[in-house]
Design a protein around this motif. Structure first.
Motif, PDB file in Angstrom:
ATOM      1  N   ALA A 229      75.634  50.148  48.188  1.00  0.00           N
ATOM      2  CA  ALA A 229      74.306  49.609  47.924  1.00  0.00           C
ATOM      3  C   ALA A 229      74.324  48.523  46.858  1.00  0.00           C
ATOM      4  O   ALA A 229      73.550  47.562  46.910  1.00  0.00           O
ATOM      5  N   ASP A 230      75.232  48.638  45.879  1.00  0.00           N
ATOM      6  CA  ASP A 230      75.242  47.681  44.775  1.00  0.00           C
ATOM      7  C   ASP A 230      75.846  46.334  45.151  1.00  0.00           C
ATOM      8  O   ASP A 230      75.999  45.460  44.285  1.00  0.00           O
ATOM      9  N   TYR A 231      76.193  46.154  46.414  1.00  0.00           N
ATOM     10  CA  TYR A 231      76.479  44.802  46.894  1.00  0.00           C
ATOM     11  C   TYR A 231      75.236  43.940  46.700  1.00  0.00           C
ATOM     12  O   TYR A 231      75.320  42.721  46.582  1.00  0.00           O
ATOM     13  N   TYR A 232      74.086  44.592  46.663  1.00  0.00           N
ATOM     14  CA  TYR A 232      72.791  43.928  46.437  1.00  0.00           C
ATOM     15  C   TYR A 232      72.204  44.477  45.144  1.00  0.00           C
ATOM     16  O   TYR A 232      71.400  45.408  45.156  1.00  0.00           O
ATOM     17  N   LEU A 233      72.631  43.931  44.031  1.00  0.00           N
ATOM     18  CA  LEU A 233      72.178  44.413  42.735  1.00  0.00           C
ATOM     19  C   LEU A 233      70.682  44.158  42.565  1.00  0.00           C
ATOM     20  O   LEU A 233      70.227  43.013  42.688  1.00  0.00           O
ATOM     21  N   PRO A 234      69.906  45.204  42.291  1.00  0.00           N
ATOM     22  CA  PRO A 234      68.458  45.002  42.141  1.00  0.00           C
ATOM     23  C   PRO A 234      68.144  44.079  40.977  1.00  0.00           C
ATOM     24  O   PRO A 234      68.747  44.163  39.916  1.00  0.00           O
ATOM     25  N   GLY A 235      67.211  43.200  41.189  1.00  0.00           N
ATOM     26  CA  GLY A 235      66.851  42.210  40.182  1.00  0.00           C
ATOM     27  C   GLY A 235      67.739  40.997  40.236  1.00  0.00           C
ATOM     28  O   GLY A 235      67.251  39.861  40.341  1.00  0.00           O
ATOM     29  N   VAL A 236      69.043  41.211  40.223  1.00  0.00           N
ATOM     30  CA  VAL A 236      69.993  40.100  40.267  1.00  0.00           C
ATOM     31  C   VAL A 236      69.943  39.396  41.622  1.00  0.00           C
ATOM     32  O   VAL A 236      69.902  38.158  41.691  1.00  0.00           O
ATOM     33  N   PHE A 237      69.922  40.174  42.709  1.00  0.00           N
ATOM     34  CA  PHE A 237      69.966  39.551  44.027  1.00  0.00           C
ATOM     35  C   PHE A 237      68.681  38.770  44.304  1.00  0.00           C
ATOM     36  O   PHE A 237      68.727  37.675  44.877  1.00  0.00           O
ATOM     37  N   GLN A 238      67.542  39.291  43.876  1.00  0.00           N
ATOM     38  CA  GLN A 238      66.302  38.535  44.035  1.00  0.00           C
ATOM     39  C   GLN A 238      66.374  37.219  43.272  1.00  0.00           C
ATOM     40  O   GLN A 238      65.974  36.163  43.787  1.00  0.00           O
ATOM     41  N   GLY A 239      66.878  37.289  42.044  1.00  0.00           N
ATOM     42  CA  GLY A 239      66.997  36.071  41.255  1.00  0.00           C
ATOM     43  C   GLY A 239      67.924  35.072  41.882  1.00  0.00           C
ATOM     44  O   GLY A 239      67.661  33.863  41.889  1.00  0.00           O
ATOM     45  N   PHE A 240      69.042  35.559  42.425  1.00  0.00           N
ATOM     46  CA  PHE A 240      70.005  34.685  43.080  1.00  0.00           C
ATOM     47  C   PHE A 240      69.371  33.968  44.272  1.00  0.00           C
ATOM     48  O   PHE A 240      69.490  32.750  44.413  1.00  0.00           O
ATOM     49  N   LEU A 241      68.707  34.724  45.141  1.00  0.00           N
ATOM     50  CA  LEU A 241      68.062  34.104  46.300  1.00  0.00           C
ATOM     51  C   LEU A 241      67.032  33.069  45.863  1.00  0.00           C
ATOM     52  O   LEU A 241      66.957  31.969  46.426  1.00  0.00           O
ATOM     53  N   GLY A 242      66.243  33.416  44.876  1.00  0.00           N
ATOM     54  CA  GLY A 242      65.227  32.479  44.405  1.00  0.00           C
ATOM     55  C   GLY A 242      65.824  31.203  43.860  1.00  0.00           C
ATOM     56  O   GLY A 242      65.257  30.117  44.027  1.00  0.00           O
ATOM     57  N   ALA A 243      67.008  31.320  43.226  1.00  0.00           N
ATOM     58  CA  ALA A 243      67.654  30.138  42.647  1.00  0.00           C
ATOM     59  C   ALA A 243      68.273  29.233  43.701  1.00  0.00           C
ATOM     60  O   ALA A 243      68.559  28.066  43.415  1.00  0.00           O
ATOM     61  N   LEU A 244      68.502  29.733  44.910  1.00  0.00           N
ATOM     62  CA  LEU A 244      69.102  28.911  45.959  1.00  0.00           C
ATOM     63  C   LEU A 244      68.161  27.833  46.485  1.00  0.00           C
ATOM     64  O   LEU A 244      68.611  26.836  47.052  1.00  0.00           O
ATOM     65  N   GLY A 245      66.867  28.038  46.335  1.00  0.00           N
ATOM     66  CA  GLY A 245      65.917  27.040  46.788  1.00  0.00           C
ATOM     67  C   GLY A 245      65.991  26.804  48.285  1.00  0.00           C
ATOM     68  O   GLY A 245      66.021  27.739  49.087  1.00  0.00           O
ATOM     69  N   SER A 246      66.064  25.536  48.687  1.00  0.00           N
ATOM     70  CA  SER A 246      66.003  25.172  50.103  1.00  0.00           C
ATOM     71  C   SER A 246      67.267  25.540  50.873  1.00  0.00           C
ATOM     72  O   SER A 246      67.292  25.421  52.101  1.00  0.00           O
ATOM     73  N   CYS A 247      68.320  25.987  50.177  1.00  0.00           N
ATOM     74  CA  CYS A 247      69.533  26.431  50.871  1.00  0.00           C
ATOM     75  C   CYS A 247      69.334  27.760  51.588  1.00  0.00           C
ATOM     76  O   CYS A 247      70.165  28.140  52.416  1.00  0.00           O
ATOM     77  N   ALA A 248      68.273  28.482  51.261  1.00  0.00           N
ATOM     78  CA  ALA A 248      68.101  29.834  51.779  1.00  0.00           C
ATOM     79  C   ALA A 248      66.707  30.027  52.345  1.00  0.00           C
ATOM     80  O   ALA A 248      65.749  29.345  51.982  1.00  0.00           O
ATOM     81  N   SER A 249      66.621  30.976  53.264  1.00  0.00           N
ATOM     82  CA  SER A 249      65.331  31.405  53.793  1.00  0.00           C
ATOM     83  C   SER A 249      65.451  32.881  54.154  1.00  0.00           C
ATOM     84  O   SER A 249      66.545  33.439  54.188  1.00  0.00           O
ATOM     85  N   VAL A 250      64.321  33.507  54.429  1.00  0.00           N
ATOM     86  CA  VAL A 250      64.303  34.922  54.791  1.00  0.00           C
ATOM     87  C   VAL A 250      63.470  35.090  56.052  1.00  0.00           C
ATOM     88  O   VAL A 250      62.339  34.617  56.126  1.00  0.00           O
ATOM     89  N   ILE A 251      64.052  35.748  57.053  1.00  0.00           N
ATOM     90  CA  ILE A 251      63.317  36.119  58.258  1.00  0.00           C
ATOM     91  C   ILE A 251      62.778  37.523  58.043  1.00  0.00           C
ATOM     92  O   ILE A 251      63.537  38.454  57.790  1.00  0.00           O
ATOM     93  N   GLU A 252      61.482  37.664  58.119  1.00  0.00           N
ATOM     94  CA  GLU A 252      60.839  38.961  57.935  1.00  0.00           C
ATOM     95  C   GLU A 252      60.279  39.469  59.253  1.00  0.00           C
ATOM     96  O   GLU A 252      59.642  38.707  59.997  1.00  0.00           O
ATOM     97  N   LEU A 253      60.498  40.739  59.542  1.00  0.00           N
ATOM     98  CA  LEU A 253      59.859  41.422  60.670  1.00  0.00           C
ATOM     99  C   LEU A 253      58.869  42.429  60.102  1.00  0.00           C
ATOM    100  O   LEU A 253      59.243  43.269  59.272  1.00  0.00           O
ATOM    101  N   ARG A 254      57.634  42.338  60.548  1.00  0.00           N
ATOM    102  CA  ARG A 254      56.602  43.252  60.064  1.00  0.00           C
ATOM    103  C   ARG A 254      55.876  43.900  61.234  1.00  0.00           C
ATOM    104  O   ARG A 254      55.649  43.262  62.276  1.00  0.00           O
TER     105      ARG A 254
END
Length: 334
Positions: A229-254
């Protein structure tokens, strides 16, 4: 023109434009973009003791090679050190790239520049007291593998990376027609069931996506399937994704507004990367979210004109069934 080596201790001293040009000219993946390097520096996805960027340049300041390296201790999420150098687990090792990169290379304009970068890595390992140095997730038949082998590093199999060339396909419908009968029918069946279940899919920028929800799902999936589970460190992984900017996106299924699955994707000049995902299987009644995430990501890849879709490591049976081809990855250690 002679080449020179510089050791940049952080991304603040990197020439961003020069590095972006080098990544573009060499076709290196998004993991070598200044945005990714800056994000990891600000939000390290795993523990590092020291980091640096080895930059090879000419007298005019033009970048000819760049190699990010990280001194780490006891970090071995794929068991590479345990299988090959178990005695090194309690000692510092200098490795390239980070473990979340599944396509390690040596972005260089020439073999000479690449050799200088690797030699500098060996020198830096000695200066920093590393017990060994090397690179993980290197394509077995790549120029980087041949250069690392020629430098005296020993390569052994580690995993497989999956990718697909979609440049000859005219959209998602053409992709479906390229599949065998059973996979095509199953994909259509899963998409129909998802529609009947009321699934709503959206691709969002990292500034709009529910990053906390994504990390919650990704941690649960990694924990149940890989005990990691710690491959995705809580808090850190959110910050990392946010710092990527336009290099990243998220597909959400709801479903009824509830987040039931999500995939973080990365993009570079030629690739659409299906990087990591998380699913709540218990909330996906009657359909498999993996099929829906794949279909949606391929639609977006076609819409953005990316000729290659990279799907990372693992789950090979599913990826092979749906048109992806594998490349052996190796770890090279001194």
């Amino acid at each position: 023109m002679p080449l020179h080596v510089a050791i940049e201790s952080d991304t603040g001293t990197l020439d961003t434009r020069a590095c972006e040009r080098l990544v573009r000219e060499t076709g290196a993946p998004v993991f070598y973009s200044p945005a990714f390097l800056r994000a990891f520096e600000a939000f390290p996805l795993h523990s590092v003791e020291r980091g640096a960027h080895i930059l090879v340049h000419d007298g005019a300041g033009r970048a000819h090679a760049v190699l990010p390296v990280y001194l780490q201790r006891g970090v071995d999420p794929m068991g590479a050190l345990a299988a090959n150098r178990p005695g090194a687990l309690d000692h510092p090792v200098l490795l390239s790239h980070v473990w979340h990169c599944y396509e390690t290379t040596i972005p260089a304009l020439s073999p000479e520049a690449a050799r200088l970068a690797v030699d500098a890595m060996g020198d830096l390992a000695g200066e920093w007291g590393a017990s060994l140095y090397g690179a993980a997730n290197v394509g077995a038949d790549s120029d980087a593998a041949r250069l690392l082998g020629a430098a005296g590093l020993s390569g052994t199999p580690l995993d497989r990376m999956w990718s697909m060339d979609v440049s000859g396909l005219d959209g998602f419908d053409a992709y479906l027609e390229s599949l065998g009968g059973k996979p095509r029918r199953e994909m259509r069946r899963q998409l129909r069931r998802a529609e009947e279940a009321g699934v709503r899919a959206r691709e969002l920028g990292v500034d709009e996506a529910d990053l906390d929800g994504f990390v919650r799902l990704a941690r649960a999936t990694a924990g149940s399937k890989h005990d990691n589970a710690d491959y995705y460190l809580p808090g850190v992984f959110q910050g990392f994704l946010g710092a990527l900017g336009s290099c990243a996106s998220v597909i959400e299924l709801r479903v009824d507004g509830r987040l039931v699955a999500a995939m973080a994707s990365l993009v570079d000049n030629t690739r659409y990367h299906l990087w990591c995902l998380g699913v709540d299987d218990g909330a996906c009644n009657g359909f498999s979210p993996t099929y829906v995430l794949l279909a949606q990501s391929l639609r977006f890849a076609f819409a953005e004109g990316r000729p290659t879709v990279s799907a990372g490591r693992r789950n090979g049976w599913f990826k092979a069934r749906y048109g992806f081809h594998s490349t052996e990855l190796q770890v090279f250690l001194s």
